[in-house]
Design a protein around this motif. Structure first.
Motif, PDB file in Angstrom:
ATOM      1  N   HIS A 120       0.840  -1.192   0.000  1.00  0.00           N
ATOM      2  CA  HIS A 120       0.000   0.000   0.000  1.00  0.00           C
ATOM      3  C   HIS A 120       0.878   1.246   0.000  1.00  0.00           C
ATOM      4  O   HIS A 120       1.814   1.353   0.780  1.00  0.00           O
ATOM      5  CB  HIS A 120      -0.924   0.002   1.214  1.00  0.00           C
ATOM      6  N   GLY A 121       0.559   2.196  -0.876  1.00  0.00           N
ATOM      7  CA  GLY A 121       1.440   3.339  -1.055  1.00  0.00           C
ATOM      8  C   GLY A 121       0.939   4.655  -0.528  1.00  0.00           C
ATOM      9  O   GLY A 121       1.524   5.702  -0.849  1.00  0.00           O
ATOM     10  N   SER A 122      -0.102   4.665   0.294  1.00  0.00           N
ATOM     11  CA  SER A 122      -0.579   5.947   0.819  1.00  0.00           C
ATOM     12  C   SER A 122       0.480   6.544   1.743  1.00  0.00           C
ATOM     13  O   SER A 122       1.220   5.822   2.407  1.00  0.00           O
ATOM     14  CB  SER A 122      -1.884   5.757   1.596  1.00  0.00           C
ATOM     15  N   PRO A 123       0.588   7.867   1.785  1.00  0.00           N
ATOM     16  CA  PRO A 123       1.608   8.511   2.631  1.00  0.00           C
ATOM     17  C   PRO A 123       1.529   8.068   4.092  1.00  0.00           C
ATOM     18  O   PRO A 123       2.566   7.857   4.735  1.00  0.00           O
ATOM     19  CB  PRO A 123       1.313  10.004   2.476  1.00  0.00           C
TER      20      PRO A 123
ATOM     21  N   ARG B 269       2.873   4.494   4.407  1.00  0.00           N
ATOM     22  CA  ARG B 269       4.335   4.513   4.241  1.00  0.00           C
ATOM     23  C   ARG B 269       5.018   5.019   5.510  1.00  0.00           C
ATOM     24  O   ARG B 269       6.057   4.494   5.923  1.00  0.00           O
ATOM     25  CB  ARG B 269       4.717   5.377   3.040  1.00  0.00           C
TER      26      ARG B 269
ATOM     27  N   THR C 157     -11.998   3.721   1.416  1.00  0.00           N
ATOM     28  CA  THR C 157     -11.831   2.739   0.353  1.00  0.00           C
ATOM     29  C   THR C 157     -12.171   1.349   0.888  1.00  0.00           C
ATOM     30  O   THR C 157     -11.608   0.905   1.891  1.00  0.00           O
ATOM     31  CB  THR C 157     -10.381   2.756  -0.164  1.00  0.00           C
TER      32      THR C 157
ATOM     33  N   ILE D 147      -5.833   3.112  -6.542  1.00  0.00           N
ATOM     34  CA  ILE D 147      -5.229   3.114  -5.211  1.00  0.00           C
ATOM     35  C   ILE D 147      -3.719   3.277  -5.344  1.00  0.00           C
ATOM     36  O   ILE D 147      -3.119   2.842  -6.346  1.00  0.00           O
ATOM     37  CB  ILE D 147      -5.577   1.804  -4.468  1.00  0.00           C
ATOM     38  N   LEU D 148      -3.102   3.936  -4.385  1.00  0.00           N
ATOM     39  CA  LEU D 148      -1.651   4.127  -4.411  1.00  0.00           C
ATOM     40  C   LEU D 148      -0.948   2.835  -4.033  1.00  0.00           C
ATOM     41  O   LEU D 148      -1.325   2.167  -3.069  1.00  0.00           O
ATOM     42  CB  LEU D 148      -1.246   5.243  -3.438  1.00  0.00           C
ATOM     43  N   ILE D 149       0.074   2.484  -4.816  1.00  0.00           N
ATOM     44  CA  ILE D 149       0.810   1.242  -4.575  1.00  0.00           C
ATOM     45  C   ILE D 149       2.291   1.556  -4.438  1.00  0.00           C
ATOM     46  O   ILE D 149       2.850   2.348  -5.213  1.00  0.00           O
ATOM     47  CB  ILE D 149       0.570   0.230  -5.717  1.00  0.00           C
ATOM     48  N   ASN D 150       2.930   0.935  -3.472  1.00  0.00           N
ATOM     49  CA  ASN D 150       4.368   1.058  -3.258  1.00  0.00           C
ATOM     50  C   ASN D 150       4.976  -0.313  -3.539  1.00  0.00           C
ATOM     51  O   ASN D 150       4.931  -1.203  -2.700  1.00  0.00           O
ATOM     52  CB  ASN D 150       4.644   1.490  -1.816  1.00  0.00           C
TER      53      ASN D 150
END
Length: 383
Positions: free
Chosen positions: A119-122, A125, A212, A314-317
């Motif tokens: 998951h890449g949300s700030p 992270r 989400t 969705i943000l992905i890391n």
């Protein structure tokens, strides 16, 4: 007896039994190491996670004896290393907390993260890579080379020598998935229980802070599919926070009750809320999942995966690219196409030689580092 003459005393701090897979091969390696005395401590879990009976936990851990916080308090000043699987410890590491007392008395803090988080949300992270706990850790054994680099980039104020405390020696949960005889036996039982030619595992998550939530979209679609295609099997394995969060409100509790009842009445659906996800992953021919560490863990099996995402994305890391080529679904069209393509997986597990030995490499590295420090201290005292 000097510190160099006695075993290195290591305590593995297990905060949630569902994360035992992150520790199992490390604990096995530590217990087999001639120079290590290892214990596993189960501390109180957050109330918003699914709970399990003590007997269920004991079955999962097998011959591993569990210590409690009372035992840990008695060891203040006597433990060389504390190994954690996550940094979410509330006030445990704050002044007055038990963890703070242990560290103040000389115990080294090691983080071996429970997951290769995608998951890449700030905010995620920050929680995964940039808490005070991370900066205070004596060693961090990252689950991938890319995540090791991320830890180092957030410690760029440290000298290069100090940043060497962050290392990648393998992904312990992937090693455990491929090597656990117990998980493999449970997977065979689970396949027999589902009793279908193909089995898909669905891994829905709890709502994110921004709301989400794909469960409401995909639960009716998947259960309807199970009704129309009884020859297909479905294992539903909710994130351990999902059902407790649903059941925390009257409306959500009613929804969860209906969902449980539907799963019970459909002969080709199993709702798996056991503490160990490995059997379900091994039993499944394919995975449908929200953005989750299970995607990276399951990747070692080389089986198909579908990412479920909200319409807005969705943000992905994902520096390793686990998700780069995966199909994605926001609704029924992509879901149907994926399920239509599922075929029985190969029965033999992949070799994945780079995964095996992760637990041993981490414990060997840990012991070598402790002994080097103890030797320096002993040499200094002798002068």
């Amino acid at each position: 007896m000097s510190t160099l003459e006695r075993p290195v005393r290591v305590a593995f701090i297990l905060t949630r039994v569902q994360l035992w897979g992150a520790f199992e091969t490390l604990v096995q390696a530590a217990r087999a190491h001639v120079d290590v005395e290892a214990e596993v401590v189960l501390v109180d879990s957050p109330s918003y996670f699914q709970s399990h009976e003590r007997a269920t936990i004991a079955r999962l851990l097998g011959t591993v004896r569990l210590r409690d916080e009372g035992w840990l308090r008695e060891q203040i000043g006597m433990l060389d290393v504390l190994v954690f699987h996550d940094p979410y410890l509330g006030d445990w590491m704050e002044p007055g907390g038990l963890g703070h007392e242990l560290v103040s008395a000389g115990s080294r803090v090691v983080l071996s993260p429970y997951a290769l988080a995608l998951h890449g949300s700030p905010e995620i992270r920050r929680m995964l890579f940039d808490l005070p706990f991370h900066h205070a850790a004596w060693r961090i054994y990252a689950p991938s080379a890319g995540q090791a680099e991320m830890f180092r980039s957030l410690a760029d104020d440290e000298p290069d020598e100090a940043r060497q405390r962050i290392r990648f020696l393998g992904y312990a949960k992937q090693e455990r998935l491929l090597s656990s005889r117990t998980a493999q036996q449970e997977a065979k039982r689970l396949r027999r229980r589902v009793g279908r030619r193909t089995i898909t595992l669905w891994n829905p998550h709890f709502p994110d802070a921004d709301g989400t939530f794909t469960f409401a979209t995909f639960a009716p679609l998947l259960l309807e599919r199970a009704v129309r295609w009884p020859q297909e099997g479905l294992i539903v394995r909710p994130h351990p926070r999902l059902m407790p969060e649903l059941e925390s409100t009257p409306k959500g509790a009613a929804s969860a009750a209906r969902f449980r009842e539907l799963c019970r009445t459909l002969g080709n659906v199993v709702l798996d809320e056991s503490p160990d996800p490995a059997p379900a992953m091994l039993a499944a021919d394919a995975l449908i999942s929200d953005v989750s560490s299970l995607v990276a863990e399951y990747a070692v099996l080389n089986r198909p995966t579908l990412l479920t995402v909200p319409p807005g994305g969705i943000l992905i890391n994902d520096p390793e690219g686990f998700t780069a080529d995966l199909p994605r679904a926001t609704g029924p069209t992509e879901l149907t196409a994926f399920l239509d393509s599922v075929r029985p997986a190969a029965t033999a597990l992949p070799e994945a030689s780079e995964v095996h030995g992760t637990g041993e490499r981490i414990i060997d590295d840990l012991v070598e580092a402790v002994r080097a420090e103890q030797h320096q201290e002993s040499t200094a005292l002798a002068r």
